[in-house]
Design a protein around this motif. Sequence first.
Motif, PDB file in Angstrom:
ATOM      1  N   ARG A   1       3.531 -13.140  -4.812  1.00 30.39           N
ATOM      2  CA  ARG A   1       2.512 -12.095  -4.738  1.00 30.39           C
ATOM      3  C   ARG A   1       3.026 -10.845  -4.017  1.00 30.39           C
ATOM      4  NH1 ARG A   1      -0.709 -16.744  -3.775  1.00 30.39           N
ATOM      5  NH2 ARG A   1      -0.646 -16.420  -1.504  1.00 30.39           N
ATOM      6  N   MET A   2       4.067 -11.005  -3.195  1.00 31.53           N
ATOM      7  CA  MET A   2       4.557  -9.901  -2.380  1.00 31.53           C
ATOM      8  C   MET A   2       5.754  -9.181  -2.994  1.00 31.53           C
ATOM      9  SD  MET A   2       4.362 -11.902   1.283  1.00 31.53           S
ATOM     10  CE  MET A   2       4.823 -10.499   2.302  1.00 31.53           C
ATOM     11  N   ALA A   3       6.459  -9.812  -3.915  1.00 32.50           N
ATOM     12  CA  ALA A   3       7.724  -9.277  -4.418  1.00 32.50           C
ATOM     13  C   ALA A   3       7.514  -8.182  -5.459  1.00 32.50           C
ATOM     14  CB  ALA A   3       8.574 -10.399  -5.003  1.00 32.50           C
ATOM     15  N   THR A   4       8.489  -7.291  -5.570  1.00 33.58           N
ATOM     16  CA  THR A   4       8.478  -6.238  -6.576  1.00 33.58           C
ATOM     17  C   THR A   4       8.939  -6.767  -7.924  1.00 33.58           C
ATOM     18  OG1 THR A   4       9.163  -4.730  -4.804  1.00 33.58           O
ATOM     19  CG2 THR A   4       9.192  -3.859  -7.041  1.00 33.58           C
ATOM     20  N   ILE A   5      10.008  -7.561  -7.901  1.00 34.23           N
ATOM     21  CA  ILE A   5      10.594  -8.111  -9.130  1.00 34.23           C
ATOM     22  C   ILE A   5      10.665  -9.630  -8.996  1.00 34.23           C
ATOM     23  CG2 ILE A   5      12.615  -8.117 -10.658  1.00 34.23           C
ATOM     24  CD1 ILE A   5      13.359  -5.372  -9.482  1.00 34.23           C
TER      25      ILE A   5
ATOM     26  N   GLU B   1      10.329  -9.778   8.221  1.00 37.01           N
ATOM     27  CA  GLU B   1       9.983  -8.365   8.076  1.00 37.01           C
ATOM     28  C   GLU B   1      11.123  -7.529   7.484  1.00 37.01           C
ATOM     29  OE1 GLU B   1       6.785  -6.903   9.091  1.00 37.01           O
ATOM     30  OE2 GLU B   1       6.365  -9.044   8.932  1.00 37.01           O
ATOM     31  N   MET B   2      12.104  -8.192   6.854  1.00 39.50           N
ATOM     32  CA  MET B   2      13.200  -7.441   6.248  1.00 39.50           C
ATOM     33  C   MET B   2      12.757  -6.678   5.008  1.00 39.50           C
ATOM     34  SD  MET B   2      16.221  -7.338   7.648  1.00 39.50           S
ATOM     35  CE  MET B   2      17.286  -7.033   6.246  1.00 39.50           C
ATOM     36  N   HIS B   3      11.650  -7.087   4.402  1.00 39.76           N
ATOM     37  CA  HIS B   3      11.171  -6.374   3.220  1.00 39.76           C
ATOM     38  C   HIS B   3      10.793  -4.933   3.552  1.00 39.76           C
ATOM     39  CE1 HIS B   3       7.495  -7.777   5.155  1.00 39.76           C
ATOM     40  NE2 HIS B   3       6.779  -6.972   4.397  1.00 39.76           N
ATOM     41  N   ARG B   4      10.589  -4.640   4.839  1.00 38.03           N
ATOM     42  CA  ARG B   4      10.199  -3.296   5.249  1.00 38.03           C
ATOM     43  C   ARG B   4      11.386  -2.335   5.313  1.00 38.03           C
ATOM     44  NH1 ARG B   4       4.997  -3.476   6.647  1.00 38.03           N
ATOM     45  NH2 ARG B   4       4.113  -5.451   7.354  1.00 38.03           N
ATOM     46  N   VAL B   5      12.601  -2.848   5.223  1.00 38.31           N
ATOM     47  CA  VAL B   5      13.772  -1.971   5.332  1.00 38.31           C
ATOM     48  C   VAL B   5      14.561  -1.904   4.022  1.00 38.31           C
ATOM     49  CG1 VAL B   5      13.963  -2.348   7.812  1.00 38.31           C
ATOM     50  CG2 VAL B   5      15.269  -3.807   6.259  1.00 38.31           C
ATOM     51  N   VAL B   6      13.982  -2.395   2.933  1.00 39.53           N
ATOM     52  CA  VAL B   6      14.639  -2.283   1.633  1.00 39.53           C
ATOM     53  C   VAL B   6      13.756  -1.480   0.694  1.00 39.53           C
ATOM     54  CG1 VAL B   6      15.904  -4.452   1.908  1.00 39.53           C
ATOM     55  CG2 VAL B   6      13.659  -4.479   0.799  1.00 39.53           C
ATOM     56  N   ASP B   7      14.328  -1.043  -0.413  1.00 41.69           N
ATOM     57  CA  ASP B   7      13.582  -0.262  -1.398  1.00 41.69           C
ATOM     58  C   ASP B   7      12.860  -1.146  -2.407  1.00 41.69           C
ATOM     59  OD1 ASP B   7      14.451   2.473  -0.621  1.00 41.69           O
ATOM     60  OD2 ASP B   7      16.423   1.665  -1.091  1.00 41.69           O
ATOM     61  N   VAL B   8      13.473  -2.281  -2.742  1.00 37.44           N
ATOM     62  CA  VAL B   8      12.943  -3.189  -3.768  1.00 37.44           C
ATOM     63  C   VAL B   8      13.118  -4.616  -3.288  1.00 37.44           C
ATOM     64  CG1 VAL B   8      13.145  -3.935  -6.181  1.00 37.44           C
ATOM     65  CG2 VAL B   8      13.644  -1.572  -5.584  1.00 37.44           C
ATOM     66  N   THR B   9      12.120  -5.462  -3.533  1.00 39.35           N
ATOM     67  CA  THR B   9      12.249  -6.883  -3.209  1.00 39.35           C
ATOM     68  C   THR B   9      12.307  -7.695  -4.494  1.00 39.35           C
ATOM     69  OG1 THR B   9       9.837  -7.157  -3.023  1.00 39.35           O
ATOM     70  CG2 THR B   9      11.060  -6.649  -1.008  1.00 39.35           C
ATOM     71  N   VAL B  10      13.226  -8.655  -4.523  1.00 43.41           N
ATOM     72  CA  VAL B  10      13.417  -9.514  -5.698  1.00 43.41           C
ATOM     73  C   VAL B  10      13.285 -10.970  -5.266  1.00 43.41           C
ATOM     74  CG1 VAL B  10      15.006 -10.213  -7.530  1.00 43.41           C
ATOM     75  CG2 VAL B  10      14.948  -7.832  -6.778  1.00 43.41           C
ATOM     76  N   LEU B  11      12.414 -11.695  -5.949  1.00 45.25           N
ATOM     77  CA  LEU B  11      12.215 -13.109  -5.673  1.00 45.25           C
ATOM     78  C   LEU B  11      12.762 -13.937  -6.821  1.00 45.25           C
ATOM     79  CD1 LEU B  11      10.832 -15.476  -4.068  1.00 45.25           C
ATOM     80  CD2 LEU B  11       8.871 -15.118  -5.601  1.00 45.25           C
TER      81      LEU B  11
ATOM     82  N   MET C   1      18.311  -3.514  -2.130  1.00 46.87           N
ATOM     83  CA  MET C   1      17.476  -4.527  -2.737  1.00 46.87           C
ATOM     84  C   MET C   1      17.480  -5.752  -1.864  1.00 46.87           C
ATOM     85  SD  MET C   1      18.444  -6.727  -6.096  1.00 46.87           S
ATOM     86  CE  MET C   1      18.505  -8.473  -5.702  1.00 46.87           C
ATOM     87  N   GLY C   2      16.279  -6.254  -1.540  1.00 50.34           N
ATOM     88  CA  GLY C   2      16.172  -7.487  -0.781  1.00 50.34           C
ATOM     89  C   GLY C   2      15.992  -8.655  -1.718  1.00 50.34           C
ATOM     90  N   LEU C   3      16.896  -9.621  -1.664  1.00 49.12           N
ATOM     91  CA  LEU C   3      16.867 -10.806  -2.532  1.00 49.12           C
ATOM     92  C   LEU C   3      16.435 -12.008  -1.722  1.00 49.12           C
ATOM     93  CD1 LEU C   3      17.623 -12.193  -5.273  1.00 49.12           C
ATOM     94  CD2 LEU C   3      19.906 -12.558  -4.284  1.00 49.12           C
ATOM     95  N   THR C   4      15.447 -12.749  -2.236  1.00 45.26           N
ATOM     96  CA  THR C   4      14.988 -13.933  -1.529  1.00 45.26           C
ATOM     97  C   THR C   4      14.542 -15.000  -2.518  1.00 45.26           C
ATOM     98  OG1 THR C   4      13.640 -14.658   0.354  1.00 45.26           O
ATOM     99  CG2 THR C   4      12.549 -13.256  -1.279  1.00 45.26           C
ATOM    100  N   GLY C   5      14.161 -16.153  -1.979  1.00 46.31           N
ATOM    101  CA  GLY C   5      13.671 -17.257  -2.797  1.00 46.31           C
ATOM    102  C   GLY C   5      13.428 -18.460  -1.919  1.00 46.31           C
TER     103      GLY C   5
ATOM    104  N   ARG D   1      23.597   3.810  -5.427  1.00 48.48           N
ATOM    105  CA  ARG D   1      24.313   2.548  -5.593  1.00 48.48           C
ATOM    106  C   ARG D   1      23.411   1.376  -5.200  1.00 48.48           C
ATOM    107  NH1 ARG D   1      29.621   0.914  -1.965  1.00 48.48           N
ATOM    108  NH2 ARG D   1      30.478  -0.678  -3.365  1.00 48.48           N
ATOM    109  N   VAL D   2      23.430   0.320  -5.988  1.00 52.36           N
ATOM    110  CA  VAL D   2      22.646  -0.870  -5.679  1.00 52.36           C
ATOM    111  C   VAL D   2      23.392  -1.722  -4.664  1.00 52.36           C
ATOM    112  CG1 VAL D   2      21.639  -2.995  -6.597  1.00 52.36           C
ATOM    113  CG2 VAL D   2      21.535  -0.893  -7.934  1.00 52.36           C
ATOM    114  N   ILE D   3      22.708  -2.117  -3.609  1.00 55.11           N
ATOM    115  CA  ILE D   3      23.268  -2.992  -2.574  1.00 55.11           C
ATOM    116  C   ILE D   3      22.297  -4.150  -2.371  1.00 55.11           C
ATOM    117  CG2 ILE D   3      23.972  -3.175  -0.151  1.00 55.11           C
ATOM    118  CD1 ILE D   3      24.430  -0.077  -0.311  1.00 55.11           C
ATOM    119  N   ILE D   4      22.820  -5.359  -2.340  1.00 54.94           N
ATOM    120  CA  ILE D   4      21.985  -6.554  -2.224  1.00 54.94           C
ATOM    121  C   ILE D   4      21.952  -7.023  -0.770  1.00 54.94           C
ATOM    122  CG2 ILE D   4      21.565  -8.901  -3.063  1.00 54.94           C
ATOM    123  CD1 ILE D   4      21.641  -6.761  -5.275  1.00 54.94           C
TER     124      ILE D   4
END
Length: 251
Positions: free
Chosen positions: A167-171, A119-129, A1-5, A106-109
């Motif tokens: 607009r780009m995030a999954t969650i 471009e890190m969103h391209r190497v994760v399964d889910v993006t969270v903002l 999971m990619g976490l950003t903000g 397993r969930v990994i952040i």
Amino acid sequence: MGLTGGIATGKSTVSALLGARGIPVLDADHIAREVVLPGTKTLQALVDAFGDGILTQDGMLDRAALGRFVFHDATARERVNAIMHPAIRSLMVTRARALEAGNRSRVIILDVPLLFEGEMHRVVDVTVLVYASRPQQLQRLMKRNQLTDSEANARIDAQMSTEQKRRMATIIVENDGSLSGLQARVDRLCDVLAEFAREVLADEQNAARVVGSLRAEDGVNAAQVEEAQLGDVSQPGMNVARAARSQVVIS
């Protein structure tokens, strides 16, 4: 999971809350310091680009000196990003793969401030903002850093807007309220992530079955299977295509 903000949206707080729940967190800021240690190829590339003036007397990267190059110079900033982002991305993926070995569900952040920019969103399964409104960002940033209104606005404007990231995030985890409210949203986020992890695993198991059946056919080699069947399910960042069709908002 990619976490950003965005700045002052509460990403670091959410990251800490997830870590406190026992979920592994890989911090891009920490890794960014690691990839520029003395002797690394990344540090040498920065020196080649900007000169020895960006080094301290003991050979460490002088971040303030490098910052003077990039703060008002978009071209220099892009040059730094072109050097740093691939190195950070490579090491984060390596660490994540090691953590998930033997337990793909397993969930990994991956805590990455520049998740989309780098471009890190391209190497994760889910993006969270972690999202906060512009007025809330301003209020928090001015209080936290003792900034004027114009100074705080300038720092926010130097980043990709949270509206664009939204607009780009999954969650989306909304954070315009209290800490207790955010803690409850993080509890909900953990439930959502567990569901996404199950979907990722199901997609990958299905992909494995497809590969097995195709390779059993005469005249089909591994390269053909990779190109023909796995482009939309096996590449990082593409595993939750089914689940990601609709955005999840936790408010």
